[in-house]
Motif scaffolding. Structure first.
Motif, mmCIF file in Angstrom:
data_model
loop_
_atom_site.group_PDB
_atom_site.id
_atom_site.type_symbol
_atom_site.label_atom_id
_atom_site.label_comp_id
_atom_site.label_asym_id
_atom_site.label_seq_id
_atom_site.Cartn_x
_atom_site.Cartn_y
_atom_site.Cartn_z
ATOM 1 N N LEU A 5 -39.889 70.719 93.411
ATOM 2 C CA LEU A 5 -39.857 69.625 94.378
ATOM 3 C C LEU A 5 -38.880 68.562 93.913
ATOM 4 O O LEU A 5 -39.030 67.993 92.833
ATOM 5 N N ALA A 6 -37.869 68.295 94.727
ATOM 6 C CA ALA A 6 -36.961 67.171 94.514
ATOM 7 C C ALA A 6 -37.452 66.009 95.365
ATOM 8 O O ALA A 6 -37.574 66.136 96.585
ATOM 9 N N CYS A 7 -37.779 64.887 94.728
ATOM 10 C CA CYS A 7 -38.400 63.770 95.451
ATOM 11 C C CYS A 7 -37.673 62.471 95.123
ATOM 12 O O CYS A 7 -36.754 62.436 94.307
ATOM 13 N N ARG A 8 -38.122 61.394 95.737
ATOM 14 C CA ARG A 8 -37.524 60.086 95.491
ATOM 15 C C ARG A 8 -38.484 59.125 94.788
ATOM 16 O O ARG A 8 -38.044 58.245 94.069
ATOM 17 N N ASP A 9 -39.765 59.288 94.998
ATOM 18 C CA ASP A 9 -40.760 58.427 94.359
ATOM 19 C C ASP A 9 -41.656 59.298 93.491
ATOM 20 O O ASP A 9 -42.671 59.826 93.938
ATOM 21 N N GLU A 10 -41.254 59.470 92.230
ATOM 22 C CA GLU A 10 -41.963 60.391 91.352
ATOM 23 C C GLU A 10 -43.427 60.002 91.162
ATOM 24 O O GLU A 10 -44.316 60.863 91.183
ATOM 25 N N ALA A 11 -43.696 58.724 90.964
ATOM 26 C CA ALA A 11 -45.064 58.290 90.682
ATOM 27 C C ALA A 11 -45.989 58.576 91.853
ATOM 28 O O ALA A 11 -47.100 59.097 91.683
ATOM 29 N N ALA A 12 -45.552 58.235 93.077
ATOM 30 C CA ALA A 12 -46.388 58.445 94.255
ATOM 31 C C ALA A 12 -46.617 59.928 94.504
ATOM 32 O O ALA A 12 -47.724 60.355 94.855
ATOM 33 N N VAL A 13 -45.582 60.729 94.317
ATOM 34 C CA VAL A 13 -45.687 62.165 94.575
ATOM 35 C C VAL A 13 -46.592 62.843 93.540
ATOM 36 O O VAL A 13 -47.433 63.684 93.878
ATOM 37 N N GLN A 14 -46.460 62.467 92.278
ATOM 38 C CA GLN A 14 -47.328 63.047 91.260
ATOM 39 C C GLN A 14 -48.786 62.688 91.507
ATOM 40 O O GLN A 14 -49.679 63.538 91.362
ATOM 41 N N ALA A 15 -49.042 61.447 91.905
ATOM 42 C CA ALA A 15 -50.420 61.042 92.191
ATOM 43 C C ALA A 15 -50.986 61.836 93.361
ATOM 44 O O ALA A 15 -52.166 62.235 93.355
ATOM 45 N N PRO A 74 -46.377 61.862 100.355
ATOM 46 C CA PRO A 74 -45.953 60.487 100.654
ATOM 47 C C PRO A 74 -44.442 60.300 100.681
ATOM 48 O O PRO A 74 -43.949 59.316 101.243
ATOM 49 N N ASP A 75 -43.706 61.212 100.075
ATOM 50 C CA ASP A 75 -42.253 61.151 100.068
ATOM 51 C C ASP A 75 -41.648 61.811 101.303
ATOM 52 O O ASP A 75 -40.437 61.765 101.495
ATOM 53 N N GLY A 76 -42.492 62.470 102.115
ATOM 54 C CA GLY A 76 -42.031 63.144 103.317
ATOM 55 C C GLY A 76 -41.724 64.614 103.150
ATOM 56 O O GLY A 76 -41.327 65.271 104.115
ATOM 57 N N SER A 77 -41.905 65.160 101.954
ATOM 58 C CA SER A 77 -41.640 66.586 101.737
ATOM 59 C C SER A 77 -42.750 67.425 102.352
ATOM 60 O O SER A 77 -43.939 67.140 102.160
ATOM 61 N N VAL A 78 -42.357 68.473 103.061
ATOM 62 C CA VAL A 78 -43.275 69.269 103.864
ATOM 63 C C VAL A 78 -43.632 70.555 103.119
ATOM 64 O O VAL A 78 -42.787 71.179 102.479
ATOM 65 N N PHE A 79 -44.904 70.963 103.213
ATOM 66 C CA PHE A 79 -45.374 72.207 102.610
ATOM 67 C C PHE A 79 -46.570 72.697 103.422
ATOM 68 O O PHE A 79 -47.118 71.968 104.261
ATOM 69 N N ALA A 80 -46.967 73.935 103.196
ATOM 70 C CA ALA A 80 -48.087 74.526 103.924
ATOM 71 C C ALA A 80 -49.220 74.850 102.966
ATOM 72 O O ALA A 80 -49.004 75.124 101.783
ATOM 73 N N VAL A 81 -50.445 74.792 103.485
ATOM 74 C CA VAL A 81 -51.621 75.232 102.738
ATOM 75 C C VAL A 81 -52.310 76.313 103.567
ATOM 76 O O VAL A 81 -52.280 76.281 104.802
#
Length: 281
Positions: A22-32, A253-260
């Protein structure tokens, strides 16, 4: 590989999805977010291939589940997959000859083997990886990688590129017209899927990979979608039934899309899916 297994010590067959990233912009928010949703833990290591030189490894019960890094201003963002190759340098030559474009590498990453980043013949970002013998990747259990679709506008070009590169067999599992959805197989076993985007997507939606993560049937897709909202994410497609299980498409929260997906809830036929196109700005 499953959780609790020993490190993979044999040669990984070519064409196998062997990592997600995952390439993101807000590492802290995405990890949480992913820690709360999937119980992943993160550890930072150095990586010369990332814009910041930092790379976080996500783990579940000590086994790696994927990677995360902060995207550069011009680089791709969102989820992508790594596909195994026996030699990264040879794969780079094949990518060019088949109409793709190498954007980085071949490059040796300490403790991770050789990689190339590329744009395939359809315009989607993909990584080809020559992994080391000590490779570990958790799959096959809840909260880990389950599979991936290449969402494209040109199914024929996608089939040609990947089937020539990896000797996949392409098998249509839709009707080929109203639903152009194919599985790519190695020795009769599906390893990846490709989907020609329909009217639920805008015509200018870029080609992209959709990563699927396995769910615990005790929690299921509906509860997971609700939890994603509480953790600051979004529900792009409400949970619906498919022949492969009940699934939902979410965004972090960064807008990256995935499926479950909950494979225990497979049904005959496809349920209705209300889509909010995440690429519609």
């Amino acid at each position: 590989m499953s959780l609790g297994s020993a490190a993979h010590t044999s040669v990984i067959p070519s064409g196998i999805p062997c990592w997600i990233e995952l390439a993101c912009r807000d590492e802290a928010a995405v990890q949480a977010f992913y820690s709360g949703l999937f119980d992943w833990e993160f550890a930072v290591q150095r990586d010369p291939a990332t814009p910041t030189g930092r790379y976080s490894i996500a783990t579940l019960n000590g086994v790696p589940t994927g990677g995360l890094y902060r995207a550069g201003a011009e680089g791709p963002s969102g989820w992508s997959i790594h596909i195994s190759v026996p030699q990264a340098a040879a794969a780079a030559e094949w990518v060019d000859s088949l109409g793709g474009r190498v954007t980085l590498g071949p490059m040796a990453i300490p403790h991770r083997g050789n990689i190339i980043h590329a744009i395939d013949a359809c315009g989607a970002h993909v990584v080809f990886w020559e992994p080391p013998a000590t490779w570990e990747f958790a799959t096959g259990v809840p909260n880990t990688f389950s599979g991936a679709d290449l969402n494209t506008h040109d199914g024929a070009a996608a089939d040609h590129f990947y089937c020539r590169l990896f000797d996949y067999t392409s098998h249509q599992i839709g009707d080929g017209t109203s639903l152009d959805y194919a599985e790519w197989l190695i020795e009769h076993e599906p390893v990846l899927y490709r989907y020609v985007m329909g009217s639920e997507y805008r015509p200018d939606t870029p080609p992209h990979w959709m990563v699927y993560l396995e769910l615990d049937p005790a929690r299921g897709a509906d509860a997971t979608a609700g939890q994603a909202l509480m953790l600051g994410g979004a529900v792009v497609v409400q949970p619906y039934d498919t022949p492969y299980g009940r699934m939902a498409i979410l965004a972090d929260p960064d807008g990256s899309v995935f499926a479950v997906i909950d494979h225990s809830r497979a049904v005959e036929g496809w349920g209705s899916a209300e889509v909010d196109d995440p690429y519609d700005d």
